[in-house]
Design a protein around this motif. Sequence first.
Motif, PDB file in Angstrom:
ATOM      1  N   VAL A  34     -29.589 -31.728  -7.659  1.00 53.68           N
ATOM      2  CA  VAL A  34     -28.865 -32.428  -8.718  1.00 53.68           C
ATOM      3  C   VAL A  34     -29.218 -31.780 -10.054  1.00 53.68           C
ATOM      4  CG1 VAL A  34     -28.549 -34.642  -9.898  1.00 53.68           C
ATOM      5  CG2 VAL A  34     -28.924 -34.598  -7.428  1.00 53.68           C
ATOM      6  N   VAL A  36     -28.340 -32.378 -14.156  1.00 51.70           N
ATOM      7  CA  VAL A  36     -27.761 -33.290 -15.136  1.00 51.70           C
ATOM      8  C   VAL A  36     -27.790 -32.592 -16.487  1.00 51.70           C
ATOM      9  CG1 VAL A  36     -27.904 -35.563 -16.191  1.00 51.70           C
ATOM     10  CG2 VAL A  36     -28.708 -35.238 -13.842  1.00 51.70           C
ATOM     11  N   GLY A  51     -32.679 -37.778  -7.919  1.00 53.72           N
ATOM     12  CA  GLY A  51     -31.328 -37.871  -8.467  1.00 53.72           C
ATOM     13  C   GLY A  51     -30.744 -39.259  -8.257  1.00 53.72           C
ATOM     14  N   HIS A  55     -30.073 -42.019 -11.296  1.00 54.01           N
ATOM     15  CA  HIS A  55     -28.635 -41.959 -11.571  1.00 54.01           C
ATOM     16  C   HIS A  55     -28.154 -43.076 -12.498  1.00 54.01           C
ATOM     17  CE1 HIS A  55     -24.309 -42.526 -10.829  1.00 54.01           C
ATOM     18  NE2 HIS A  55     -24.304 -41.205 -10.833  1.00 54.01           N
ATOM     19  N   SER A  59     -26.911 -41.657 -16.075  1.00 50.93           N
ATOM     20  CA  SER A  59     -25.480 -41.324 -16.098  1.00 50.93           C
ATOM     21  C   SER A  59     -24.775 -41.735 -17.395  1.00 50.93           C
ATOM     22  CB  SER A  59     -24.760 -41.859 -14.869  1.00 50.93           C
ATOM     23  OG  SER A  59     -24.876 -43.239 -14.759  1.00 50.93           O
ATOM     24  N   ALA A  62     -25.416 -38.844 -19.752  1.00 47.76           N
ATOM     25  CA  ALA A  62     -25.149 -37.497 -19.245  1.00 47.76           C
ATOM     26  C   ALA A  62     -23.774 -37.003 -19.669  1.00 47.76           C
ATOM     27  CB  ALA A  62     -25.247 -37.486 -17.729  1.00 47.76           C
ATOM     28  N   TRP A  65     -22.767 -34.363 -14.384  1.00 47.69           N
ATOM     29  CA  TRP A  65     -23.690 -34.670 -13.289  1.00 47.69           C
ATOM     30  C   TRP A  65     -23.232 -33.889 -12.073  1.00 47.69           C
ATOM     31  CZ3 TRP A  65     -27.670 -38.407 -13.675  1.00 47.69           C
ATOM     32  CH2 TRP A  65     -28.379 -38.636 -12.504  1.00 47.69           C
ATOM     33  N   ASP A  67     -24.002 -32.940  -8.301  1.00 49.93           N
ATOM     34  CA  ASP A  67     -24.785 -33.402  -7.149  1.00 49.93           C
ATOM     35  C   ASP A  67     -24.379 -32.601  -5.926  1.00 49.93           C
ATOM     36  OD1 ASP A  67     -26.070 -34.687  -5.070  1.00 49.93           O
ATOM     37  OD2 ASP A  67     -25.571 -36.699  -5.764  1.00 49.93           O
TER      38      ASP A  67
END
Length: 75
Positions: A34, A36, A51, A55, A59, A62, A65, A67
Amino acid sequence: MHTTATENGTITEETTYQLTGADRCDSCGAQAYVRVEMESGSELFFCSHHGKKFHDKLSPLAKSWLDESARLLEK
């Protein structure tokens, strides 16, 4: 994932990964799956476990993101 047409007309799909084995989790040092990118411009790398753990908290802050943890299920 990107699609490629070969000379004989067949179409193949390849998954192109951005993270490599050199990318390490900022929390525990395991391989990162992951990435970010924060609004501030900094990047954070996490293993699949961390991650998921971070999250919900990260998030909203961010910019992007990425993944790639699905790679863990590939054979």
